[in-house]
Enzyme design. Sequence first.
Site, PDB file in Angstrom:
ATOM      1  CG  PHE A  30      22.158  10.918  52.746  1.00  0.00           C
ATOM      2  CD1 PHE A  30      20.971  10.945  53.455  1.00  0.00           C
ATOM      3  CD2 PHE A  30      22.314   9.979  51.740  1.00  0.00           C
ATOM      4  CE1 PHE A  30      19.961  10.038  53.176  1.00  0.00           C
ATOM      5  CE2 PHE A  30      21.316   9.071  51.445  1.00  0.00           C
ATOM      6  CZ  PHE A  30      20.129   9.096  52.162  1.00  0.00           C
ATOM      7  CG  HIS A  31      26.450  16.280  50.411  1.00  0.00           C
ATOM      8  ND1 HIS A  31      26.371  15.097  49.712  1.00  0.00           N
ATOM      9  CD2 HIS A  31      26.676  17.248  49.487  1.00  0.00           C
ATOM     10  CE1 HIS A  31      26.548  15.337  48.420  1.00  0.00           C
ATOM     11  NE2 HIS A  31      26.730  16.644  48.256  1.00  0.00           N
ATOM     12  CB  ALA A  32      23.713  21.106  52.555  1.00  0.00           C
ATOM     13  NE  ARG A  41      23.189  18.666  48.143  1.00  0.00           N
ATOM     14  CZ  ARG A  41      23.554  19.566  47.247  1.00  0.00           C
ATOM     15  NH1 ARG A  41      24.129  19.197  46.135  1.00  0.00           N
ATOM     16  NH2 ARG A  41      23.414  20.849  47.491  1.00  0.00           N
TER      17      ARG A  41
END
Length: 134
Positions: free
Chosen positions: A48-50, A95
């Site tokens: 839950f980040h990029a 992702r």
Amino acid sequence: MEKSLFKFSVIEDERGALVALESLKSIPFEIKRVYYIYNVKNSIPRGFHAHKNLQQMLVCVAGSCKVILDNGKEKKEFILNQPNQGLFIDKMIWREMHDFSEDCILLVLASDYYDEDDYIRNYEEFLNEVGNNA
């Protein structure tokens, strides 16, 4: 997200199998950091980040998991369950990792050292960033 899945060469004989991963050869960047995720309790989703600049290669060396990649325009789902397959994640790709099997070991090769300032942890902020860079 065109070239996301990589198949790595396997050297195999009666003794077993070996996969070698090399910077700038089988991995499309210089590897500066390696870590792995395992023993994920109750298959709790992760990610839950990029990353603004970081590139990564994910290899499920045991078990399986599902990875969703999102470039702000399209989402694509991948099942990682082969130790000779890697999922390349370029910079500015959101992702999410889901459905970890109990025996999952997810190896991550990264193009740079840990830097909290490189993370985008808010999805709306991510969409704003990729929209401005388009």
